[in-house]
Structures are given as C-alpha cells and as structure tokens.
Design a protein around this motif. Structure first.
Motif: not given
Length: 149
Positions: A85-95, A107-108, A114-123
């Motif tokens: 259900d990645r499309e719905r998860m991606d919509a929540a991410w974009r929101q 945003m972390l 696939g959330y590489d446009d975040a400001d911070l990424l956690i390992a």
C-alpha cells in the motif's frame, strides 16, 4: 510533551538531583536544569492516522524541533500493508512533509525506505543491523564452506 521535557518553572519535568546529571546533589542542580532545558529536543513521532490528520497543528507547536515520520507503526494503524500500500503511505508522507516544512521544522524519516527528501534520515534500528550482519556472516561462511568442500 513540551512541558514534560522542561524543568520548572518552564515545564513539569520531574526533578531529582540525586542523579549523575545533577551531580548527585542540590549543588549542581540549578545549572543542570538550565542546561537541560536549552538542550532538550522534542521530536514527536507520527505513527497514527490521527497524527497525520493533525500534522499541521503538531508541527506548529512552539517547542517541537523535529517531526519523525514512523511508517511502520503508521501503516499498522492505517490498516495498510507497509509494502503493497505504498501509494497511501506516500500520500501520508507528502502531507506530513509539507506541513512540517510549512511550520519551519525539520522532518526525520528512516533511511532506505524512499523518504530521502527528508531533512534528516535515521539509520535502521540496531536489531536490523545485527540481523543484516549475522545474515552476511552466515552467507560468507556457507560460501567459504562450499569453496573448501
């Protein structure tokens, strides 16, 4: 959450000078409480549909420093298959990303999902790292055993 992360008079965080941070006495407590209040980070984790629906209000709270997108628990709360259900998860991410950035916050997100446009990424979590290391060791061992056979 903000009040719970600050000592009085700025907040309601519990006070106990009988700890290492307080120098095991009241003598160091004043400095400890002032320093802790300036160094505390408040990072709410968005892990429910309700949190996504309220992301603008959450991100706008004075004292929230970073917003963490938690896709695993969020997908469970939304009744979604995390992968299919990645499309719905991606919509929540974009929101969440849009509202957080509109509030001027960071945003972390977990790295590698696939959330590489975040400001911070956690390992990945330590258990995931341990699993990957153990799997690689077993794979390398088996490959070596096959070569030596």
């Amino acid at each position: 959450a903000i009040a719970a992360s600050r000592y009085a008079p700025a907040g309601t965080r519990g006070m106990c000078p009988a700890c290492r941070g307080g120098g095991w006495s009241l003598d160091g407590w004043g400095e400890r409480s002032r320093t802790a209040d300036t160094e505390a980070l408040v990072i709410p984790i968005i892990e429910s549909r309700r949190a996504v629906d309220n992301i603008a209000a959450i991100a706008a709270v004075d004292g929230v420093d970073v917003v963490h997108f938690g896709p695993g628990d969020l997908s469970a709360d939304m009744g979604l298959d995390f992968v299919r259900d990645r499309e719905r998860m991606d919509a929540a991410w974009r929101q969440c990303l849009a509202a957080t950035r509109a509030a001027g916050k960071l945003m972390l997100a977990p790295a590698g999902l696939g959330y590489d446009d975040a400001d911070l990424l956690i390992a990945p979590m330590e258990l995931m790292l341990l699993h990957d290391l153990a799997a690689r060791m077993v794979r390398d061992h088996r490959a070596g055993a096959a070569i030596n056979a």
